[in-house]
Write a protein that holds these residues in place. Structure first.
Motif, PDB file in Angstrom:
ATOM      1  N   TYR A 423       0.843  -1.201   0.000  1.00  0.00           N
ATOM      2  CA  TYR A 423       0.000   0.000   0.000  1.00  0.00           C
ATOM      3  C   TYR A 423       0.877   1.249   0.000  1.00  0.00           C
ATOM      4  CZ  TYR A 423      -3.424   3.470   1.485  1.00  0.00           C
ATOM      5  OH  TYR A 423      -4.223   4.597   1.556  1.00  0.00           O
ATOM      6  N   VAL A 424       1.951   1.212   0.795  1.00  0.00           N
ATOM      7  CA  VAL A 424       2.839   2.374   0.884  1.00  0.00           C
ATOM      8  C   VAL A 424       3.454   2.686  -0.476  1.00  0.00           C
ATOM      9  CG1 VAL A 424       4.976   3.249   1.916  1.00  0.00           C
ATOM     10  CG2 VAL A 424       3.330   2.011   3.327  1.00  0.00           C
ATOM     11  N   ARG A 425       3.912   1.629  -1.152  1.00  0.00           N
ATOM     12  CA  ARG A 425       4.523   1.839  -2.465  1.00  0.00           C
ATOM     13  C   ARG A 425       3.485   2.345  -3.474  1.00  0.00           C
ATOM     14  NH1 ARG A 425       7.004  -3.243  -1.070  1.00  0.00           N
ATOM     15  NH2 ARG A 425       9.202  -2.931  -0.504  1.00  0.00           N
ATOM     16  N   ASP A 426       2.276   1.745  -3.421  1.00  0.00           N
ATOM     17  CA  ASP A 426       1.228   2.166  -4.353  1.00  0.00           C
ATOM     18  C   ASP A 426       0.838   3.626  -4.134  1.00  0.00           C
ATOM     19  OD1 ASP A 426       1.264  -0.362  -5.377  1.00  0.00           O
ATOM     20  OD2 ASP A 426      -0.540  -1.051  -4.297  1.00  0.00           O
ATOM     21  N   ALA A 427       0.976   4.086  -2.871  1.00  0.00           N
ATOM     22  CA  ALA A 427       0.621   5.474  -2.551  1.00  0.00           C
ATOM     23  C   ALA A 427       1.728   6.448  -2.914  1.00  0.00           C
ATOM     24  CB  ALA A 427       0.283   5.603  -1.072  1.00  0.00           C
ATOM     25  N   GLY A 428       2.847   5.937  -3.437  1.00  0.00           N
ATOM     26  CA  GLY A 428       3.931   6.803  -3.892  1.00  0.00           C
ATOM     27  C   GLY A 428       4.943   7.165  -2.835  1.00  0.00           C
ATOM     28  N   HIS A 429       4.897   6.538  -1.680  1.00  0.00           N
ATOM     29  CA  HIS A 429       5.890   6.827  -0.633  1.00  0.00           C
ATOM     30  C   HIS A 429       7.174   6.038  -0.903  1.00  0.00           C
ATOM     31  CE1 HIS A 429       3.093   9.039   1.936  1.00  0.00           C
ATOM     32  NE2 HIS A 429       2.188   8.091   1.670  1.00  0.00           N
TER      33      HIS A 429
END
Length: 670
Positions: A423-429
């Motif tokens: 989720y973190v990667r998908d959110a661009g973090h």
């Protein structure tokens, strides 16, 4: 039988006193020949001696008949032959008018033999007292709750499954049951060896025989009678004590040979002293009787059973149940032990190992407290692990699940999300913290905490290693045993657990059907292997191992397959049972060495080897030495102890966490 021996001893002793007074030899020693001499005194003496022979000597005469019918002459044969020879010879002397009788030696011999057997049997019973204590744990009556709420006392024997009972503070639990209402601490020390009371509440199981603490409990009966845990423990102990011991086979063989040697030695002693030395038939007969009495293989026959009774009793009262005696004895030779991971070395519960902080506005405690507030709404094992990591009780508003990725809500006025790395990667973090990579490489589960849309921190979790596991592994390694973990988990997690507790070897990613084959491969190295596990998939491996050890918290299948069952899920108990196996074997060897060494010296002494130096053993003194030898073996068996084991921390307590991990506690927001 103890009461019978006691009664026969006192009657024989009462008859022995006048026998001593009427014996010509005793009268001569005391200078009382004239004072105690009267017509027919020899016949009175013979009559009293006959009472002692037939009444006091009956257990030995009956034992002779039993041993001869079984074609297994032994201790009773030797005693019966010795007292019969002495009695027949003495009666013959009375008939021909001679005073050279053995009546006083015969009476004192039988009295001492009865006393010795009485003491020995009490020693034997002392080793098995644990069974009586276990049986006495169950109360006779209990409080039955009727459907209308009334309470009446009923006999425990009349209980059936589903009955509801009221257990008041300080009372014993009458049957295995499940708590319906109430909370209390229960003392299970007599059943598990764990001195610390165990806190229990609704839906927890209670063991029949345990003692209720400070709270009143309403329970529903689950098992009664022979199906209870306590009954199964007693049954296992009885079976273990009755089962054949390989060491006992050695002792029995030695005892049979000793019987043959004693009978042959008695005959040779008579021939030597009567025919070759001219000492007279009376002197020769006294030596032969002493040989047979002192050679009685009583100590040899009891050397192993006394230790068996003691060790199984010690084990049972400390939560170590021996199902197969032969396997228990083989456990002393264990060279490698294979542990299942989940449920054996670990709790099977997630716990926090590391907390990462990315936004210095917050502390580690804050990160965990925010995450725990969200996770209180979830039943996922990871969520439970986070919640257990804090004592904060922050409320959450507007809770929503993020399918497959985590959850979110409002905590302390802030928007908080607890999500997966995906989720973190998908959110661009960007996750460029090397610590995250290291935690992932160790096989730990990492969740991220976002506060008001910003990446605030991360929490790493892993299956909680049992706090006592490292000490147990160290103890086993100190005994020269190679410690191996076999698990179906991935290699990274397995290696992390191995590093935490100091294992020698790890076998990871093993399918359930492959576990038995892996044990076989370890055995192929030439190692004697013990296997410890608690699941259905461990059963084939437990059966394949030289010694199978099931933890009591495991499945019935694993327990039925194992040779030894550990009531507590405590790895320290594995080290304790192997140490007890070694100590038990050591006591057996000590007793056998004493019993055989004693006879090797005593038989020649009884035969008169030391006669030229003025050392002669009478039959009565020989009986004293024979009985003393057995009592020494009994006392030595009683000295067998279980090495003190550390108590198991209560699961879920501050001690039950991943080794080396710091437990976060909630704090206020900065």
């Amino acid at each position: 039988m103890i009461a019978d021996y006691r009664k026969r001893f006192w009657v024989s002793l009462a008859a022995t006193l006048p026998i001593l007074a009427l014996s010509p030899m005793i009268q001569a020693w005391l200078g009382l020949e004239a004072a105690l001499d009267f017509p027919g005194d020899r016949f009175v003496l013979a009559g009293l001696a006959s009472l002692v022979y037939f009444y006091g000597g009956w257990p030995f005469l009956a034992g002779l008949w039993r041993e001869l019918r079984a074609a297994a002459p032994g201790m009773m044969t030797l005693i019966a032959v010795a007292i019969t020879a002495a009695y027949a010879y003495s009666v013959g002397m009375v008939v021909i008018g001679s005073e050279a009788t053995f009546f006083w030696e015969l009476a004192t011999l039988i009295a001492i033999m009865l006393l010795g057997h009485w003491i020995e049997m009490k020693s034997v019973m002392g080793a098995g007292k644990a069974l009586e204590k276990l049986a006495s744990l169950m109360p006779d009556t209990t409080h039955l709750l009727a459907e209308d709420g009334s309470v009446r006392d009923v006999a425990v024997a009349d209980l059936s499954g589903g009955d509801r009972l009221l257990i008041k503070p300080g009372e014993k639990v009458p049957a295995d049951a499940v708590i319906v209402r109430g909370q209390s601490s229960l003392n299970e020390s007599m059943l598990t060896g764990e001195s610390k009371p165990v806190n229990k509440g609704p839906d927890d199981t209670v063991i029949g025989g345990s003692i209720n603490g400070e709270g009143a409990l309403t329970v529903s009966v689950a098992h009664t009678g022979d199906d209870t845990f306590l009954s199964s423990v007693i049954r296992l102990v009885e079976e273990a004590q009755a089962s054949k011991s390989k060491t006992q086979d050695l002792a029995n063989t030695a005892a049979r040979w000793l019987t043959v040697i004693a009978l042959g030695g008695g005959a040779a002693t008579v021939a030597f002293w009567a025919l070759l030395t001219g000492q007279g038939f009376g002197f020769a007969m006294e030596r032969a009787v002493t040989v047979m009495v002192i050679a009685c293989p009583h100590a040899l026959g009891l050397a192993v059973p006394l230790v068996v009774a003691r060790s199984t009793a010690i084990a049972a009262t400390n939560g170590l149940l021996i199902r197969d005696r032969t396997a228990f004895e083989a456990a002393r030779r264990t060279q490698a032990i294979v542990f299942d991971k989940t449920g054996t070395l670990t709790l099977g519960q997630f716990g926090i190992t590391d907390t990462l902080v990315f936004d210095m506005t917050y502390g580690e405690r804050d990160i965990v407290a925010y995450a725990a507030a969200i996770e209180t709404q979830s039943e996922h094992p990871i969520a439970k692990g986070i919640v257990a990591g804090t004592d904060a009780a922050w409320a959450v508003d507007d809770f929503r699940a993020i399918p497959g990725k985590g959850a979110q809500g409002v905590v302390q006025g802030r928007q908080v999300k607890v999500v997966s790395p995906g989720y973190v990667r998908d959110a661009g973090h960007q996750i460029d913290d090397l610590r995250f990579e290291a935690l992932s490489a160790a096989g730990k589960t990492v969740v991220f905490v976002l506060i008001d849309g910003a990446l605030a921190g991360a929490i790493a979790l892993a299956d909680m290693v049992r706090p006592e596991a490292a000490q147990a592994i160290a103890d086993l390694q100190a005994m020269g045993i190679r410690c191996i973990m076999m698990t179906g988990d991935n290699a990274q997690v397995a290696r992390w657990v191995a590093r935490e507790i100091g294992l020698d070897e790890v076998i990871a990613e093993v399918l359930p059907q492959e576990k038995a084959a892996k044990v076989q491969e370890i055995q192929a190295r030439g190692l004697v292997v013990a296997m410890t596990g608690d699941g259905v998939n461990d059963a084939p491996a437990l059966a394949q191992a030289d010694v199978g050890i099931a933890v009591g918290a495991g499945t019935d299948v694993a327990i039925e397959t194992a040779d030894i069952v550990l009531v507590r899920s405590n790895p320290n108990d594995v080290a304790a049972i192997l140490h007890l196996a070694r100590a038990t074997y050591g006591k057996m060897i000590q007793n056998l060495a004493w019993a055989t060494g004693y006879n090797a010296f005593a038989i020649p002494a009884a035969a008169g080897v030391f006669f030229p130096w003025g050392l002669i053993l009478s039959p009565a003194l020989g009986a004293v030495f024979m009985s003393a030898s057995t009592v020494i073996c009994a006392v030595n068996a009683q000295l067998l102890k279980l090495r003190k084991r550390p108590s198991a921390p209560v699961e879920g307590s501050a001690d039950a966490r991943p080794v080396g991990a710091q437990r976060p506690a909630a704090g206020s927001s900065s």
